[in-house]
Each structure stands twice: as C-alpha cells, then as structure tokens.
Enzyme design. Structure first.
Site, short mmCIF file in Angstrom:
data_model
loop_
_atom_site.label_atom_id
_atom_site.label_comp_id
_atom_site.label_asym_id
_atom_site.label_seq_id
_atom_site.Cartn_x
_atom_site.Cartn_y
_atom_site.Cartn_z
N ARG A 1 17.29 106.56 30.62
CA ARG A 1 16.54 107.46 30.18
C ARG A 1 15.82 107.67 29.82
O ARG A 1 15.06 106.91 29.65
CB ARG A 1 17.20 108.20 29.00
N ASP B 1 20.24 121.23 27.88
CA ASP B 1 21.08 120.28 27.19
C ASP B 1 21.52 121.34 26.79
O ASP B 1 23.51 121.11 26.66
CB ASP B 1 21.25 118.69 26.82
N ARG C 1 26.83 107.21 24.39
CA ARG C 1 27.39 106.93 22.92
C ARG C 1 28.80 106.52 22.86
O ARG C 1 29.20 106.17 23.12
CB ARG C 1 27.64 108.66 23.15
N HIS D 1 27.33 123.39 25.86
CA HIS D 1 26.33 122.32 26.52
C HIS D 1 26.22 122.10 27.51
O HIS D 1 26.94 122.50 28.97
CB HIS D 1 27.53 121.19 26.20
N LYS E 1 23.29 114.24 19.67
CA LYS E 1 24.40 114.50 20.00
C LYS E 1 25.12 115.21 18.73
O LYS E 1 25.81 115.88 17.97
CB LYS E 1 25.04 113.66 20.80
N SER F 1 28.68 115.32 31.84
CA SER F 1 27.17 113.94 31.81
C SER F 1 27.31 113.61 33.61
O SER F 1 27.97 113.01 34.27
CB SER F 1 27.38 112.88 31.02
N LYS G 1 22.95 119.21 35.09
CA LYS G 1 21.66 120.37 33.81
C LYS G 1 20.77 120.05 34.55
O LYS G 1 19.60 120.85 34.45
CB LYS G 1 22.91 119.87 32.73
N THR G 2 20.28 118.83 33.65
CA THR G 2 18.91 118.98 33.35
C THR G 2 18.47 118.46 35.34
O THR G 2 17.45 118.86 35.39
CB THR G 2 18.71 117.20 33.22
P1 ATP Z 1 23.59 114.47 30.87
O1 ATP Z 1 24.73 115.28 30.22
O2 ATP Z 1 24.23 113.20 30.38
O3 ATP Z 1 22.28 114.72 30.38
P2 ATP Z 1 23.41 115.98 33.27
O4 ATP Z 1 24.58 116.75 33.42
O5 ATP Z 1 21.83 116.35 32.92
O6 ATP Z 1 23.57 114.64 32.17
P3 ATP Z 1 21.84 114.38 35.48
O7 ATP Z 1 20.61 113.69 34.30
O8 ATP Z 1 21.12 115.83 36.85
O9 ATP Z 1 23.06 115.51 34.39
O10 ATP Z 1 21.80 113.99 36.42
C1 ATP Z 1 22.43 114.17 37.80
C2 ATP Z 1 21.92 113.25 38.42
O11 ATP Z 1 23.12 113.62 40.18
C3 ATP Z 1 20.88 112.77 38.79
O12 ATP Z 1 21.00 111.31 38.14
C4 ATP Z 1 20.30 113.10 40.56
O13 ATP Z 1 19.02 112.71 40.44
C5 ATP Z 1 22.09 112.88 40.75
N1 ATP Z 1 22.26 114.18 41.98
C6 ATP Z 1 22.81 113.75 43.49
N2 ATP Z 1 23.11 114.69 43.30
C7 ATP Z 1 22.67 115.85 42.72
C8 ATP Z 1 23.25 117.56 43.78
N3 ATP Z 1 23.24 117.47 44.58
N4 ATP Z 1 22.49 117.96 42.30
C9 ATP Z 1 22.27 117.51 41.24
N5 ATP Z 1 22.30 115.83 40.85
C10 ATP Z 1 22.23 115.50 41.53
MN MN Z 2 20.81 116.23 30.59
#
Ligand code: ATP
Ligand code: MN
Length: 532
Positions: free
Chosen positions: A317, A252, A55, A215, A196, A233, A237-238
């Site tokens: 992504r 999200d 972004r 969020h 977003k 980020s 979350k995902t």
């Molecule tokens: P965004 O807001 O950018 O979408 P997000 O909060 O959804 O971010 P994720 O896409 O879930 O974040 O990214 C978490 C990353 O961290 C993934 O690549 C995942 O494989 C890695 N990871 C490593 N260890 C862990 C853990 N213990 N728990 C969660 N994720 C982990």
């Molecule tokens: Mn996410």
C-alpha cells in the site's frame, strides 16, 4: 518538533510518557527511522514492514452499552464486548505506556464542518502518526488552536492482550467504545486499522443525523457532476476515482448529506502491487514521492521500491495526502451525485462490464455486496470464491444493512442519480480461462455512463440477473459488452451464470424478511432461459 509533558494524555492516566504532539513529516521520518520502523526509499517514501499485512476483522469488538445495544446489528463482524473488559484493557495499556514515547495527532475525520469529528490519534509507532497525518483531514493552524477532541484512538501494537485473561480472542484487538468515545488497539501494526476504526464510528453515528455513510470513492467532473464508486477491496475504488479528466473527492469513505458528498479523509490508501505506470500514472507517482508511506513494499538493491515484488504480501500500500493527486476537488466536497457505480471484480466472468440498475436492483445489489476472489494457493481449489459483503463493506457497518440500504435508496431517489453495475473482474471466461477487464475499457465505459452517452443507447436484457446491457459503446470492441459473447463456450457461460445466480439467492435469504418484496422479486433467476 513539539515535545510536551504528558499533560495531553493526563485524562487517560498516562503521566510519564514522552509525547510528540502534532509532529510534521520531517520529524516523523526521523523518528520512524530512529525507532527502526522503516527506511526512506531512494526516491522519497518512508517504507515500512508490518507484522500483519491486512486488517484483523475477527479481533474487532464494539462495547455493548446503552448507546449501542439496540442500534448495532450484532453478529457477523459486529462482536459485542463488555465495558468492563474495555476498562481493564485500557488500564493495562496506559500502565504499559508509562515511560514510553507516544505520538499524538489532532486531526478531523470529515471535510464537512457540520459532521466532522475531532480525533486525538495516539500511536506508539511514528509511522502510524505519519499515516494518520497523511490520511486524516489536517486542521488549519486556527482550527488547531481551538481543537475539540471528540474521539480518542490509542493504538499500541507492541502491547499484546492475553486471551486467557483479557476477554478477547487473540493477542490482537480493536475495541470501539461509544460511551467513552474511544478506540483501543493492540497487537497489529497494520496502519489501515487507524482509519477503518474511525470509519466504523462515523458509520454508526451519521445515520441518526440523516447522513448516509458509504464505503465508496468519489470524483466530480468540470460541470459539477459527482460520481460515487462503491465496491469491496480490490474492485477499483481508488484506481477508477483517480481519473485525470475528473477531480478527485476521495478514494474510500464518504458521507451523503442533504447538500451532497463529503470525504471522511484527507488522503488515499492505494494498493500498489504490480502498479502499471501507464494505466495509473497518478498513483504510481505517489510511490516515488517524499511524504508517502509505503507499507510492505520491498526495496530493490538500489533502495528503490519494487512494486512487482509481492513477497511480503500482495496487499502492498501507498498512503499519501490527497494533495499528491493532481486535479483534486478543493475541500473534498461535492454536490448530489448524478451517477452511482457499484464495482465488482467478478472472477467468474459472468457479470457484464457495465449494466444499468433499476431501483429494486440497486437495493438488491447494495445489500448483496458481491465480488469474487481468485482462487488461493490451497491445493485443489481452482474456482473463484464469491464474497458477499453487505453494503460493500460489512466489516465497517455497525448497523443493520436495511438501514443503510433505505437511506441510500432515498438519496438516490431524491437526487435522481443513475445507478450502474460495473464488472472490473474477468471477461471471456472465469479466472484461469478469461482475463481481467482492461482498465482502459473500464474507464471508457464509466466515461460513457457519466457523460450521458449511454442515456440514448439501446439496451438488451441479460436473463439470469435481469441486467440491462448497452448493445454498443464507442471505443469498445464488439463481443465485450455482453459477457456471453466474450466466452468461447456459450454453454459454459450459461452454466456459470446459473451457478452464480444460485449463490446470490442463497446469500440473500438472510435479508429477505427485512426488505420490500419488490427487491426480493428482482433476485437473479437461475432457471431463466439462456440467451441466444
Ligand atoms: P480497497 O478498499 O482495498 O482500498 P479498492 O476498491 O480501492 O480497494 P483498488 O486499490 O483500486 O481497489 O484496486 C484495484 C486493483 O485492480 C488495482 O491493483 C488495479 O490495478 C487492478 N485492476 C485491474 N484491472 C482493473 C480494472 N478493469 N478496473 C479497475 N482496477 C483494475
Ligand atoms: Mn482503495
């Protein structure tokens, strides 16, 4: 394919463009490949490269008008711009668009009919149109026949602003106009701006209706227990909401109403760099499925996605409709949450893998919005850098954080939800010495919290942050739960904990005036006597 004259955009003054109205997946693949936007990977996804791989928060503006003047928390990420600047740019854009091809998707933001907004998403890029088709809530044929457009997004990446003439900061801009109910964007191909932008709109509008916009991701267990996962980020979350033993509501953006949770979206946007198929099978499968958009993922010689290749960006992504995940919650709606989890990826390795928060600590952590980035590639930088992003999403929250925090506190209190802080970041030392928490351990700890297993557990109090840590959780080896035990050098842990506590306090100064003294009193204490 539905090809119409420019009538759908006549109100914008666009008369001679070729408009593709609500094209489907097959058509959008054909258009995107014809226009050279991307190629189809051998296993199915449409794979594209973008000029920007994230972004552009500094190029995001909100038109200052009677609706926003007194309600937006100006400063930080909320940059005011005049309606005249918006009108001039829109005029330039519509003239630029004449004679071109445009894609229009009529979609909803919001799965709750009481609060959803109808969005007319006008894009230059076919792949953006597919992204929007995947990520927004797709209307039924009956809803489409009677579709009401509340907001319009006009996104033309090849249109570049001239900062010397147009009153913006660079050639890239994303401008929200609440009076005209429009977002215009130019200069950036990063598809995430589409979703977003509308997220920011809902975050502004919903508090006036008593709805808390968040969020966060959300899922629900078989017995209807909803869990929310807030986090910046990269905090998980995902990853953690896609849980085979629970039903996914969304990954999200959600709203919390007087009856429960609704998703703003109809799809997910997952980071896929170095995705491990064993740890994250559901998300992995989306990277090999027709209909998915893969952004900035490199294809190997055989035309298959190479998820280990970060040469274009680490922010690769996958954007897919939520129906690609098995076990989703029908309608993406849920009741009031029983658990709220704040995720943080603490690269300092200080915060415990799980801890329980009091009401004051909940407000404090929510307003602080902490995570920590691993050191970049700049010379000499070896320490993680803290990120404090209020409400776990400062770039998307137009109002004062205190407003969102009060709404959340009220909803948590009314629902009796338990609140947990979960560190998905480093353990056994800071980045460089320690390692990232295993996803399996994080999942186990979250299950223990959600199932009620921790309700009967014994907790010990960590001194610097006042966090309550369970002393024993089935399936978690000894020495993991208390981060001080996980470090080889406890003194180094204490020193790092003190340092992080000071960073929290420094950051919170700007909020102290606007919060309850009890919240301020729950601040971390760098001078607390260490454990042990
Ligand atoms: P965004 O807001 O950018 O979408 P997000 O909060 O959804 O971010 P994720 O896409 O879930 O974040 O990214 C978490 C990353 O961290 C993934 O690549 C995942 O494989 C890695 N990871 C490593 N260890 C862990 C853990 N213990 N728990 C969660 N994720 C982990
Ligand atoms: Mn996410």
């Amino acid at each position: 394919m539905s090809l119409t004259a420019s009538a759908p955009l006549a109100d914008l003054g666009i008369k001679t463009a070729t408009i593709h109205l609500n094209p489907g997946v097959d058509d959008l693949y054909a258009h995107a490949t014809r226009l050279g936007e991307g190629v189809q990977a051998a296993c199915g996804p449409l794979t594209v490269r973008t000029n920007k791989t994230g972004r552009s928060p500094k190029d995001r503006f909100i038109v200052e008008d009677d609706l926003t003047r007194d309600k937006v928390w100006w400063g930080g990420f909320n940059t005011p711009i005049s309606g005249a600047v918006f009108d001039r740019l829109l005029d330039k854009m519509t003239r630029y668009a004449e004679g071109k091809e445009l894609f229009v998707q009529q979609v909803y933001a919001g799965t709750d009919p009481r609060y959803r907004i109808g969005c007319r998403m006008v894009t230059e890029m076919a792949y953006h149109s597919l992204f929007i088709h995947n990520m927004f809530v797709r209307p039924t044929p009956a809803e489409l026949a009677d579709f009401h457009e509340d907001w319009t997004v006009l996104n033309i990446p090849s249109f570049r602003a001239d900062p010397t003439l147009d009153g913006v900061r660079s050639d890239t801009f994303i401008i929200m106009n609440f009076t005209r109910r429009m977002i215009i964007a130019g200069g950036t191909q990063y598809a995430g701006e589409n979703k977003k932008g509308i997220f920011g709109v809902l975050n502004f509008l919903l508090p006036d209706q008593g709805v808390m916009p968040m969020h966060c991701s959300a899922n629900v267990g078989d017995d209807g227990d909803v869990a929310l996962f807030f986090g910046l980020s990269g905090t998980g979350k995902t990853t953690l909401s896609a849980d085979p033993s629970r039903h996914l509501i969304g990954d999200d953006e959600h709203g919390w109403t007087d009856s429960g949770i609704f998703n703003f979206e109809g799809g997910c946007y997952a980071k896929v760099i170095k995705l491990n198929p064993e740890a994250e099978p559901d998300i992995y499968r989306t990277t090999r499925t027709y209909g998915t958009v893969l952004e900035n993922v490199v294809l190997d010689a055989g035309g298959q996605p190479d998820l280990n290749d970060g040469s274009l960006t680490e922010n690769t992504r996958s954007a897919y409709p939520i129906s690609q995940i098995p076990n989703v919650q029908p309608g993406s709606l849920g009741g009031h949450p029983r658990n709220v989890v704040f995720l943080t990826a603490d690269a300092f390795g200080v915060l415990p893998p799980i801890s329980r928060l009091s009401a004051e600590q909940t407000m404090y952590q929510f307003i602080s919005g902490f995570t920590a980035k691993i050191p970049g590639t700049e010379d000499g930088v070896t320490e993680p850098s803290p990120t404090f992003s209020t409400c776990f999403g400062a770039p998307f929250m137009p109002r004062h954080p205190g407003e969102y925090a009060r709404l959340l506190a009220q909803k948590v209190q009314d629902s009796g939800a338990r609140v947990w802080l979960v560190n998905t970041g480093w353990t056994g030392g800071m980045y460089g010495t320690g390692q990232r928490m295993s996803i399996a351990h994080t999942r186990r700890l979250i299950h223990a919290a959600l199932s009620g297993e921790l309700d009967g557990a014994t907790f010990e109090r960590e001194p610097h942050f006042g966090l309550e840590i369970p002393t024993d959780v089935q399936g978690i080896p000894a020495g993991v739960l208390n981060p001080r035990d996980a470090w080889a050098d406890p003194q180094a842990y204490d020193e790092t904990a003190r340092k992080l506590a000071r960073m929290f306090r420094e950051n919170f100064r700007r909020f102290e005036d606007g919060v309850d003294p009890a919240v301020t009193a729950s601040m971390p204490d760098p001078d607390a006597a260490p454990q042990g």
